[in-house]
Scaffold this motif. Structure first.
Motif: not given
Length: 232
Positions: A36-37, A71-72, A77-79, A88-89
């Motif tokens: 997320x960061x 999508x986060x 949320x919502x990013x 990679x995620x």
């Protein structure tokens, strides 16, 4: 009438994961590993951490191709972002892979518009997350491919204009104070010896405003909540 589908009908979702932190060597590779960061803009060009092939093989993380919509679904949320390169995620992100009915860029702009909705869907006492079932149930208009390309083009150009404006404002905010000090000196120490007078000697008077709501006086009434940037 324009076709409407659920997001799950036009997209597949790929999850991610985190390699074991106990294996320090897993985080000494050259594969970008998005969390997320790393969502500091719409394009995810690089990440703060990088992992090895062995880390990918021994964990739930997945590698997605450049151009993949991200999508986060937890923490931020919502990013939404788009992978600028193969990466990679982690488990807080879902890769959204559209089928032939929708363009990836169109899905990106749709999800961006749904940010507040996705944020409201979040549950959890400390760390909020949204379920894949809820994301899949989002309803998305499905115009023709030509219309989708037109929408993407318009929104991309509009975003570019907004970005340039923000950059110009940032430069102005840095330049204007410096120009003021160069011309007039620092007001706190008055190095140029300008004559100083109280403000009361330079104005005719001070007037209070009304506490009556604008509807009662028939004219707009400027109140403190209205004094925000670019909203007067």
């Amino acid at each position: 009438m324009m076709e409407v589908a659920t997001l799950g009908e036009v997209c597949q979702f790929v999850g991610g994961g985190t390699p074991s932190r106990k294996r320090e060597e897993f985080f000494r590779g050259d594969i970008p590993w998005a969390t997320v960061k790393d969502f500091k803009g719409y394009w995810i060009e690089d990440t703060e951490e990088h992992i090895t092939d062995a880390a990918v093989a021994s964990s739930a993380t997945n590698i997605v191709d450049a151009g993949t919509v991200l999508l986060v679904t937890r923490v931020g949320l919502g990013k939404v972002g788009i992978a600028k390169r193969r990466l990679a995620i982690n488990q807080d992100i879902k890769a959204v892979v559209p089928n032939e009915r929708v363009l990836p860029e169109y899905v990106f702009w749709f999800l961006l518009s749904q940010g507040p909705t996705i944020e409201r869907m979040g549950t959890g006492a400390t760390v909020k997350g949204v379920t894949l079932q809820d994301v899949r149930a989002l309803r998305i208009p499905v115009p023709t491919p030509a219309e989708q390309r037109s929408i993407v083009d318009i929104l991309t150009r509009a975003e570019g204009i907004v970005r340039l404006r923000r950059q110009a404002e940032a430069k102005a905010n840095a330049i204007i104070p410096a120009l003021f000090i160069d011309m007039f000196g620092d007001p706190a120490i008055n190095p140029k010896g300008w004559r100083e007078e109280p403000l009361s000697a330079l104005v005719e008077g001070f007037k209070y405003g009304t506490s009556t709501k604008s509807g009662a006086v028939g004219l707009p009434a400027l109140r403190i909540p209205n004094v925000v940037r670019d909203a007067l």
